[in-house]
Design an enzyme around this catalytic site. Structure first.
Site, mmCIF file in Angstrom:
data_model
loop_
_atom_site.group_PDB
_atom_site.id
_atom_site.type_symbol
_atom_site.label_atom_id
_atom_site.label_comp_id
_atom_site.label_asym_id
_atom_site.label_seq_id
_atom_site.Cartn_x
_atom_site.Cartn_y
_atom_site.Cartn_z
ATOM 1 C CG HIS A 65 -55.315 -83.279 -48.082
ATOM 2 N ND1 HIS A 65 -54.557 -82.302 -48.770
ATOM 3 C CD2 HIS A 65 -56.582 -82.961 -48.487
ATOM 4 C CE1 HIS A 65 -55.235 -81.481 -49.427
ATOM 5 N NE2 HIS A 65 -56.504 -81.884 -49.431
ATOM 6 C CD GLU A 69 -59.118 -83.736 -52.234
ATOM 7 O OE1 GLU A 69 -59.660 -82.913 -52.247
ATOM 8 O OE2 GLU A 69 -58.233 -83.864 -51.508
#
Ligand code: PGA
Length: 252
Positions: free
Chosen positions: A97, A173
């Protein structure tokens, strides 16, 4: 392919708040369950067991861990193991992430090590990749995605389509869109997802690995993104904290 709608709560919610969110989700489910969609929630570690308990018996709802240390057990103060996550009811884990890459300083090599460790120890992995604004503006989108995916696939020559089936997903992302309110336009999402799909085919010989989009997804933009070609779901941070807002995204 089923669409996967993912809530990443980051460092939000006590056990009680998490449980209440999970109950709202169950109450809103149609009696026959979700059709063509499944929901995955990444609560903070302290709330995984509570959410897993509420979700048990609902096959389209699952829970994951946001982070772990790639070791079986040992003197690693403050860390949590794959076995502990599984014990709490997690089936998935996040790796790579952008907040872990950019705030905690996790490099590609560590991300790759974590992906392989979790897969070897029975968790499914959602690998997050994405470029910064600076990298995008320098025309380095493909280069960055190739580097981030390549780190994982080159560390594991044996990761191929068959070994990854149902156990691995990628979330694209763009870093500049996470938590900023700046969502990538549909053309940008489509372009990046086509790149990711092509890279996955070349690294794993696989075109069916789910590829999700994440970064400022809200009820208002979820529908336009989730129906794009090559978008198999959404990874939602801020807008997943309120159950009603997340439910709108689930049905977008
Ligand atoms: P956001 O976060 O939806 O708040 O931008 C997405 C994520 O971090 O996965």
């Amino acid at each position: 392919m089923q669409k996967l709608l993912v809530a990443n709560w980051k460092m939000y919610k006590t056990r009680e708040q998490a449980e209440s969110w999970a109950r709202s989700m169950i109450q809103a489910l149609p009696p026959q369950g979700l059709s063509g969609r499944s929901v995955l929630v990444f609560p903070p570690a302290t709330a995984i067991a509570a959410v897993a308990q509420v979700f048990s018996g609902h096959p389209s709802l699952s829970v994951g861990g946001q982070n772990f240390y790639p070791g079986t057990e040992g003197a690693f103060t403050g860390e949590i193991s794959v076995e502990m996550l599984r014990d709490a009811g997690a089936q998935w884990v996040l790796a790579g992430h952008s907040e872990r890459r950019h705030i905690m300083g996790e490099a590609d090599a560590l991300v790759a090590q974590k992906v392989l460790f979790a897969l070897e120890h029975g968790l499914r992995v959602m690998l997050c990749i994405g470029e910064t604004l600076e990298e995008r503006e320098a025309g380095k989108l493909t280069e960055v995605l190739e580097r981030q995916l390549g780190a994982v696939f080159s560390a594991a020559g044996k990761l191929d389509a068959a070994s990854l089936a149902g156990r691995f997903a990628v979330a694209y992302e763009p870093v500049w869109a996470i938590g900023t309110g700046k969502v990538a336009g549909t053309a940008e999402v489509a372009e990046a997802h086509a790149v990711v799909r092509r890279l996955l085919e070349s690294f794993a010989g696989e075109s069916r690995i789910p590829v999700l989009y994440g970064g400022s997804v809200k009820p208002a933009n979820a529908g336009a993104i989730v129906h794009l070609d090559n978008v198999d779901g959404l990874l939602v941070g801020g807008a997943s904290l309120d159950p009603q807002s997340f439910l709108q995204i689930v049905s977008a």
